[in-house]
Design a protein around this motif. Structure first.
Motif, PDB file in Angstrom:
ATOM      1  N   UNK A  54    -134.001 -21.244  39.149  1.00 59.41           N
ATOM      2  CA  UNK A  54    -134.887 -22.130  38.417  1.00 59.41           C
ATOM      3  C   UNK A  54    -136.195 -22.314  39.177  1.00 59.41           C
ATOM      4  N   UNK A  55    -137.283 -22.439  38.435  1.00 63.47           N
ATOM      5  CA  UNK A  55    -138.583 -22.695  39.035  1.00 63.47           C
ATOM      6  C   UNK A  55    -138.748 -24.187  39.262  1.00 63.47           C
ATOM      7  N   UNK A  56    -139.212 -24.535  40.456  1.00 59.35           N
ATOM      8  CA  UNK A  56    -139.419 -25.947  40.779  1.00 59.35           C
ATOM      9  C   UNK A  56    -140.364 -26.035  41.966  1.00 59.35           C
ATOM     10  N   UNK A  57    -141.338 -26.923  41.892  1.00 59.26           N
ATOM     11  CA  UNK A  57    -142.271 -27.191  42.992  1.00 59.26           C
ATOM     12  C   UNK A  57    -142.941 -25.906  43.487  1.00 59.26           C
ATOM     13  N   UNK A  73    -142.145 -22.801  43.466  1.00 58.04           N
ATOM     14  CA  UNK A  73    -141.333 -21.710  43.996  1.00 58.04           C
ATOM     15  C   UNK A  73    -140.055 -21.636  43.167  1.00 58.04           C
ATOM     16  N   UNK A  74    -139.054 -20.921  43.678  1.00 58.20           N
ATOM     17  CA  UNK A  74    -137.802 -20.774  42.944  1.00 58.20           C
ATOM     18  C   UNK A  74    -136.624 -21.185  43.826  1.00 58.20           C
ATOM     19  N   UNK A  75    -135.627 -21.766  43.178  1.00 56.18           N
ATOM     20  CA  UNK A  75    -134.388 -22.161  43.834  1.00 56.18           C
ATOM     21  C   UNK A  75    -133.219 -21.651  42.993  1.00 56.18           C
ATOM     22  N   UNK A  76    -132.031 -21.658  43.605  1.00 60.60           N
ATOM     23  CA  UNK A  76    -130.823 -21.317  42.854  1.00 60.60           C
ATOM     24  C   UNK A  76    -129.859 -22.496  42.916  1.00 60.60           C
ATOM     25  N   UNK A  77    -129.257 -22.819  41.762  1.00 62.42           N
ATOM     26  CA  UNK A  77    -128.318 -23.925  41.680  1.00 62.42           C
ATOM     27  C   UNK A  77    -126.969 -23.396  41.202  1.00 62.42           C
ATOM     28  N   UNK A  78    -125.923 -23.769  41.929  1.00 62.78           N
ATOM     29  CA  UNK A  78    -124.581 -23.256  41.667  1.00 62.78           C
ATOM     30  C   UNK A  78    -124.134 -23.594  40.248  1.00 62.78           C
ATOM     31  N   UNK A  79    -123.609 -22.616  39.485  1.00 64.07           N
ATOM     32  CA  UNK A  79    -123.222 -22.879  38.093  1.00 64.07           C
ATOM     33  C   UNK A  79    -121.997 -23.777  37.953  1.00 64.07           C
ATOM     34  N   UNK A  80    -121.271 -24.022  39.036  1.00 66.69           N
ATOM     35  CA  UNK A  80    -120.095 -24.900  38.967  1.00 66.69           C
ATOM     36  C   UNK A  80    -120.406 -26.302  39.476  1.00 66.69           C
ATOM     37  N   UNK A 121    -129.081 -15.281  36.708  1.00 65.63           N
ATOM     38  CA  UNK A 121    -128.497 -15.260  35.367  1.00 65.63           C
ATOM     39  C   UNK A 121    -128.935 -14.035  34.564  1.00 65.63           C
ATOM     40  N   UNK A 122    -129.998 -13.343  35.014  1.00 64.97           N
ATOM     41  CA  UNK A 122    -130.420 -12.114  34.315  1.00 64.97           C
ATOM     42  C   UNK A 122    -130.014 -10.855  35.078  1.00 64.97           C
ATOM     43  N   UNK A 123    -129.256 -11.020  36.184  1.00 67.19           N
ATOM     44  CA  UNK A 123    -128.659  -9.871  36.838  1.00 67.19           C
ATOM     45  C   UNK A 123    -129.257  -9.446  38.155  1.00 67.19           C
ATOM     46  N   UNK A 124    -130.515  -9.798  38.451  1.00 68.67           N
ATOM     47  CA  UNK A 124    -131.144  -9.405  39.704  1.00 68.67           C
ATOM     48  C   UNK A 124    -130.677 -10.309  40.846  1.00 68.67           C
ATOM     49  N   UNK A 125    -130.801  -9.759  42.074  1.00 67.68           N
ATOM     50  CA  UNK A 125    -130.352 -10.469  43.264  1.00 67.68           C
ATOM     51  C   UNK A 125    -131.543 -10.975  44.067  1.00 67.68           C
TER      52      UNK A 125
END
Length: 501
Positions: free
Chosen positions: A179-182, A184-191, A204-208
């Motif tokens: 997700x984009x925030x401030x 830049x980008x961050x990742x948030x655990x789906x669980x 979520x679109x497949x890239x690492x």
């Protein structure tokens, strides 16, 4: 005996009144006497006094005589006369004081209509609520507008956890994945929906992507899983099979799995060596590969072939295997058991004149030109280097225009002329730039090859350092030098007898 009531209308002044007359009747055939109830209306009604009009007859009720009369207003009488109105009595309330036994249907409906409507109670959303769009956080029934990174109660399966955590929400809905925030980008655990730190995560679109210890997406050279990788500053994706510049300025090679590479590696049509400790490209050095063989790498890092000067001697490296040649002839030169050049003394002496004066000569076309006073130019230096190596005594200090004949008179021949392609040089070749009759002054230059084969080195007295004191003699890569000078017209002179003593 029955008591009957009869009603008689009469007029008193302007009001119409009714009189109830009770009569007592005797019923034959009855074995007992019945006492009729006397109904008293206690509901307060505004009335006027009733006076009996003798001219009006009142119909007698069977077996009932009464002197009690009840008066009602003209409006009440009209209501009784309405064909749409019925009298309603409640026998259970007949003995109760203050109960109106004559309510109309209309009045009951009016009472219900006038009663206040009680609203149905609704639960106000508060805290985490699981909705179709995901977990949504409410405060007194409302959510935040837009994106917010907030310290909120912990989300669990039922939405009620202990403690609090930081969550990214969008109009109240918790976010997961990249997700984009401030800015830049961050990742948030789906669980857990918590921010992911220090991890390489698939989006979520497949890239690492790689995220750092503060959760932000990382770019350029980064350490991960015991090695180093490079992440593109624009796409944030891992870079494979490329030579990239780090954020601190150094260059590194990354392989087909993205990992930083060391030792001998193939790149851009040739081979390079990268130090196992620093990961940097190695220039001008003789290094052992990961499979045990030794190779020579030049000033631009490329693996070397042909004659190469190294550690005070000249060696030859095979153009196919890249290995050092021992006990063999190459390009008219013989290399001994340790790989060093055995003969070829004349060319070596020419080159040594320059090597012995590195760091001592300042460029000038107006001094001695030969280094005698600490200054020299290219053609004056070449004149003295050839003479010192064993050439004939010069009649003058030659220029790039007159040097051609001096070379031809001292065992050289013209091996190449032109500007359409790079010359294939051999060890000891003398090169002159600038077409004849147009090479005087700064329009011409001369140098000697210190190597041969692919991308050899050359040495000369030059103006590359723009006249800086003591730096006129420079050994550089020929291909770079020639291209940097806009590919001038060139003449290549070569010794007829490379093994000349």
């Amino acid at each position: 005996m029955d008591m009957k009531k009869h009603f008689k209308l009469y007029k008193s002044g302007k009001n119409w009144c009714v009189m109830a007359i009770a009569t007592l009747g005797i019923t034959l055939g009855l074995t007992g006497i019945a006492n009729a109830d006397t109904n008293t209306i206690s509901t307060p009604i505004e009335t006027t006094q009733v006076q009996t009009d003798a001219s009006e007859k009142v119909p007698a009720q069977l077996g009932d005589i009464s002197t009690n009369a009840q008066t009602v207003t003209e409006n009440a009488l009209s209501a009784q006369a309405d064909s749409n109105t019925s009298l309603v009595t409640n026998s259970n309330d007949s003995n109760k004081v203050g109960v109106n036994k004559f309510k109309t249907v209309t009045s009951i409906v009016d009472e219900k209509a006038s009663a206040p409507v009680q609203p149905q109670s609704e639960t106000v959303k508060d805290g985490w609520v699981k909705e179709e769009k995901g977990w949504t956080y409410y405060t007194n029934g409302t959510t935040n507008t837009g994106r917010a990174y907030s310290y909120l109660p912990t989300i669990t399966a039922n939405g009620k956890g202990t403690g609090s955590n930081w969550y990214l929400t969008d109009n109240g809905v918790v976010q997961s994945g990249v997700q984009q925030w401030a800015d830049t980008y961050y990742d948030f655990d789906p669980t857990t929906y918590l921010r992911v730190d220090n991890n390489y995560v698939q989006s979520q679109w497949g890239d690492w992507y790689l995220f750092g210890n503060d959760g932000r997406i990382l770019t350029k050279v980064q350490q991960w899983a015991g090695t180093y990788y490079y992440f593109d500053p624009v796409t944030y994706l891992r870079v494979d099979n490329d030579y990239r510049q780090s954020q601190w300025g150094d260059w590194y090679l990354f392989g087909n799995d993205g990992r930083i590479l060391t030792k001998v590696q193939q790149w851009a049509g040739t081979y390079y060596y990268f130090d196992p400790v620093t990961y940097l490209r190695v220039d001008n050095d003789y290094r052992q590969s990961q499979w045990g063989d030794w190779y020579m790498f030049g000033p631009d890092g490329r693996i070397q072939t042909g004659a190469r000067r190294w550690a005070g001697s000249v060696y030859y490296f095979d153009p196919v295997t890249y290995l050092r040649v021992d006990n063999g002839w190459r390009e008219g030169l013989y290399f001994g058991a340790d790989g060093r050049l055995v003969n070829g003394g004349f060319s070596t002496r020419v080159i040594n004149w320059f090597l012995q004066r590195e760091g001592k000569i300042t460029y000038s076309m107006y001094g001695s030109r030969t280094g005698a006073d600490g200054t020299a130019d290219c053609s004056g230096s070449m004149t003295m280097a050839l003479r010192t190596a064993g050439a004939s005594a010069p009649q003058i200090i030659y220029s790039t225009e007159t040097l051609h004949s001096y070379l031809l008179n001292n065992g050289y021949y013209l091996a190449y002329e032109g500007r359409g392609q790079e010359a294939t040089l051999q060890y000891g070749d003398v090169i002159i730039w600038g077409k004849k009759a147009a090479s005087l002054g700064g329009n011409g230059h001369t140098m000697v090859a210190t190597g041969s084969g692919n991308n050899p080195t050359v040495i000369s007295t030059c103006y590359l350092t723009e006249g800086q004191r003591g730096t006129a003699i420079q050994e550089v890569n020929y291909d770079w030098y020639w291209n940097d000078d806009n590919r001038p017209y060139q003449y290549v002179y070569r010794l007829r007898d490379q093994a000349r003593a």
